[in-house]
Design an enzyme around this catalytic site. Structure first.
Site, PDB file in Angstrom:
ATOM      1  N   HIS A   1       0.843  -1.202   0.000  1.00 32.49           N
ATOM      2  CA  HIS A   1       0.000   0.000   0.000  1.00 32.49           C
ATOM      3  C   HIS A   1       0.871   1.242   0.000  1.00 32.49           C
ATOM      4  O   HIS A   1       2.076   1.175   0.191  1.00 32.49           O
ATOM      5  CB  HIS A   1      -1.007  -0.016   1.151  1.00 32.49           C
ATOM      6  CG  HIS A   1      -0.414   0.123   2.526  1.00 32.49           C
ATOM      7  ND1 HIS A   1       0.407  -0.833   3.085  1.00 32.49           N
ATOM      8  CD2 HIS A   1      -0.527   1.102   3.463  1.00 32.49           C
ATOM      9  CE1 HIS A   1       0.751  -0.455   4.304  1.00 32.49           C
ATOM     10  NE2 HIS A   1       0.211   0.728   4.556  1.00 32.49           N
TER      11      HIS A   1
ATOM     12  N   HIS B   1       1.309   3.994   1.864  1.00 33.30           N
ATOM     13  CA  HIS B   1       1.816   4.806   2.974  1.00 33.30           C
ATOM     14  C   HIS B   1       3.322   4.983   2.856  1.00 33.30           C
ATOM     15  O   HIS B   1       4.039   4.091   2.416  1.00 33.30           O
ATOM     16  CB  HIS B   1       1.471   4.146   4.323  1.00 33.30           C
ATOM     17  CG  HIS B   1       0.101   4.502   4.816  1.00 33.30           C
ATOM     18  ND1 HIS B   1      -0.625   3.695   5.644  1.00 33.30           N
ATOM     19  CD2 HIS B   1      -0.661   5.604   4.585  1.00 33.30           C
ATOM     20  CE1 HIS B   1      -1.787   4.273   5.919  1.00 33.30           C
ATOM     21  NE2 HIS B   1      -1.833   5.422   5.270  1.00 33.30           N
TER      22      HIS B   1
ATOM     23  N   ASP C   1       5.773   4.975   4.894  1.00 33.02           N
ATOM     24  CA  ASP C   1       6.688   4.022   5.538  1.00 33.02           C
ATOM     25  C   ASP C   1       6.767   2.697   4.770  1.00 33.02           C
ATOM     26  O   ASP C   1       7.479   1.779   5.175  1.00 33.02           O
ATOM     27  CB  ASP C   1       6.301   3.787   7.014  1.00 33.02           C
ATOM     28  CG  ASP C   1       4.906   3.212   7.181  1.00 33.02           C
ATOM     29  OD1 ASP C   1       3.959   3.753   6.576  1.00 33.02           O
ATOM     30  OD2 ASP C   1       4.758   2.217   7.919  1.00 33.02           O
ATOM     31  N   HIS C   2       6.060   2.600   3.626  1.00 33.51           N
ATOM     32  CA  HIS C   2       6.123   1.399   2.778  1.00 33.51           C
ATOM     33  C   HIS C   2       6.672   1.695   1.387  1.00 33.51           C
ATOM     34  O   HIS C   2       7.145   0.796   0.704  1.00 33.51           O
ATOM     35  CB  HIS C   2       4.736   0.760   2.671  1.00 33.51           C
ATOM     36  CG  HIS C   2       4.200   0.356   4.014  1.00 33.51           C
ATOM     37  ND1 HIS C   2       4.107  -0.956   4.418  1.00 33.51           N
ATOM     38  CD2 HIS C   2       3.770   1.109   5.061  1.00 33.51           C
ATOM     39  CE1 HIS C   2       3.634  -0.986   5.659  1.00 33.51           C
ATOM     40  NE2 HIS C   2       3.427   0.247   6.062  1.00 33.51           N
TER      41      HIS C   2
ATOM     42  N   HIS D   1      -7.602  -0.715   5.718  1.00 29.62           N
ATOM     43  CA  HIS D   1      -6.549   0.173   6.251  1.00 29.62           C
ATOM     44  C   HIS D   1      -6.474   1.340   5.261  1.00 29.62           C
ATOM     45  O   HIS D   1      -6.734   2.475   5.617  1.00 29.62           O
ATOM     46  CB  HIS D   1      -5.243  -0.611   6.360  1.00 29.62           C
ATOM     47  CG  HIS D   1      -4.048   0.205   6.777  1.00 29.62           C
ATOM     48  ND1 HIS D   1      -3.978   0.851   7.986  1.00 29.62           N
ATOM     49  CD2 HIS D   1      -2.880   0.472   6.137  1.00 29.62           C
ATOM     50  CE1 HIS D   1      -2.800   1.484   8.069  1.00 29.62           C
ATOM     51  NE2 HIS D   1      -2.124   1.282   6.965  1.00 29.62           N
TER      52      HIS D   1
ATOM     53  N   ASP E   1      -0.074  -3.817   6.337  1.00 27.74           N
ATOM     54  CA  ASP E   1      -0.600  -3.236   7.579  1.00 27.74           C
ATOM     55  C   ASP E   1      -2.033  -3.677   7.868  1.00 27.74           C
ATOM     56  O   ASP E   1      -2.815  -2.925   8.465  1.00 27.74           O
ATOM     57  CB  ASP E   1      -0.570  -1.700   7.503  1.00 27.74           C
ATOM     58  CG  ASP E   1       0.837  -1.133   7.680  1.00 27.74           C
ATOM     59  OD1 ASP E   1       1.790  -1.913   7.846  1.00 27.74           O
ATOM     60  OD2 ASP E   1       0.957   0.111   7.644  1.00 27.74           O
TER      61      ASP E   1
ATOM     62  N   HIS F   1       5.215  -4.433  10.408  1.00 27.19           N
ATOM     63  CA  HIS F   1       5.643  -3.701  11.612  1.00 27.19           C
ATOM     64  C   HIS F   1       5.913  -4.636  12.779  1.00 27.19           C
ATOM     65  O   HIS F   1       5.230  -5.649  12.941  1.00 27.19           O
ATOM     66  CB  HIS F   1       4.569  -2.695  12.052  1.00 27.19           C
ATOM     67  CG  HIS F   1       4.450  -1.508  11.153  1.00 27.19           C
ATOM     68  ND1 HIS F   1       5.251  -0.403  11.265  1.00 27.19           N
ATOM     69  CD2 HIS F   1       3.630  -1.276  10.103  1.00 27.19           C
ATOM     70  CE1 HIS F   1       4.917   0.480  10.331  1.00 27.19           C
ATOM     71  NE2 HIS F   1       3.932  -0.022   9.608  1.00 27.19           N
TER      72      HIS F   1
HETATM   73 FE    FE Z   1       2.888   0.997   7.946  1.00 29.07          FE
HETATM   74 ZN    ZN Z   2       0.015   1.709   6.497  1.00 29.53          ZN
END
Ligand code: FE
Ligand code: ZN
Length: 261
Positions: free
Chosen positions: A54, A56, A58-59, A112, A129, A167
């Site tokens: 996805h 985001h 942090d990905h 999410h 996530d 995570h």
């Molecule tokens: Fe994340």
């Molecule tokens: Zn995420």
């Protein structure tokens, strides 16, 4: 059996490296580039593809820099706010990657983000996530019911399937799990095991679907004790999706203890 290595990144992310033939590697969700480049350098590996669950930051945050070095395809679900995808995927697509001895089935798992996907192969799932150790992703987009259905779909995988989520959250998601189900000995055992792993600096991921079904409150919404407790707090409709939505609200009000690591 695939060889899969975690590359710790950012504060608590795992970028997963799936090893292929001839020192090649495919990575999942590179939130930053430097740890991946260092991993490739120190192990003499060559990047051949990037998988994205996805959009985001942090990905996807490391994708542009990685592609400056390795001009590799980036697989994922296309979305107007995700400029990184070169090879769009959708539900039921089958993905075969050069040198990787496995084929991945694409599952769309909204709840999410609306465009979240997972990569499913016998024995393993890269689930981003959606499902965390003893927890689940935040419901940023879509409905709680969509998140519930996405989690249920993952829970339907064979018990021994290893979940490679993105995570390292298990140690503190378990605080809510214990709070929501104090007399569940499997949860208490997992808490002890998790503390031991983290004290040694070891990951709690991957974990099995069987362990999640025994200890993850978000996969245990059909428990009579939970439904009774939520009904005492005003829950009118005991359909699983409604119980799940009430559990999410309870979780969001729960004060997590200070991050223990
Ligand atoms: Fe994340
Ligand atoms: Zn995420």
């Amino acid at each position: 059996m695939l060889k899969i290595t975690p590359i710790p990144a950012l504060e608590d992310n795992y970028i997963w490296a799936i090893h292929g033939q001839s020192d090649t590697v495919v990575i999942v969700d590179p939130g930053e580039a430097e740890p991946v480049l260092e991993f490739l350098r120190s192990n003499g590996l060559r990047l051949t593809a990037i998988l994205c669950t996805h959009r985001h930051r942090d990905h996807v945050g490391g994708i542009a820099e990685l592609r400056g070095v390795y001009n590799v395809p980036v697989y994922g679900r296309s979305h107007p706010n995700n400029p990184h995808i070169t090879h769009p995927l959708q539900e039921q697509d089958r993905l075969a990657l050069q040198g990787i001895p496995a084929e991945f089935e694409i599952w769309e798992l909204p709840g999410h983000l609306v465009d979240h996907i997972a990569y499913v192969t016998p024995g393993a799932v890269f689930s981003g996530d959606i499902l965390f150790g003893a927890g689940c992703g935040k419901n940023f987009e879509g409905t709680p019911e969509q998140l519930y259905r996405s989690l249920q779909r993952l829970a339907g995988l064979p018990d021994e399937t290893l979940v490679y989520c993105a995570h390292e959250y298990t140690e503190y998601t378990l605080a809510f799990a214990v709070h929501s189900e104090p007399d569940n000995t499997a949860i208490r055992q997992r808490m002890a095991d998790t503390r031991e792993l983290r004290a040694e600096g070891r990951p709690t991921v991957p974990f099995t679907i069987a362990l999640e079904k025994a200890t993850n409150p978000f996969l245990r919404v059909d428990r009579a004790g939970l439904i009774e407790m939520l009904e005492a707090h005003g829950l009118a409709d005991d359909s699983p999706a409604s119980v799940f939505a009430a559990l999410l609200r309870w979780h969001d009000q729960f004060r997590l203890p200070r991050k223990p690591f």
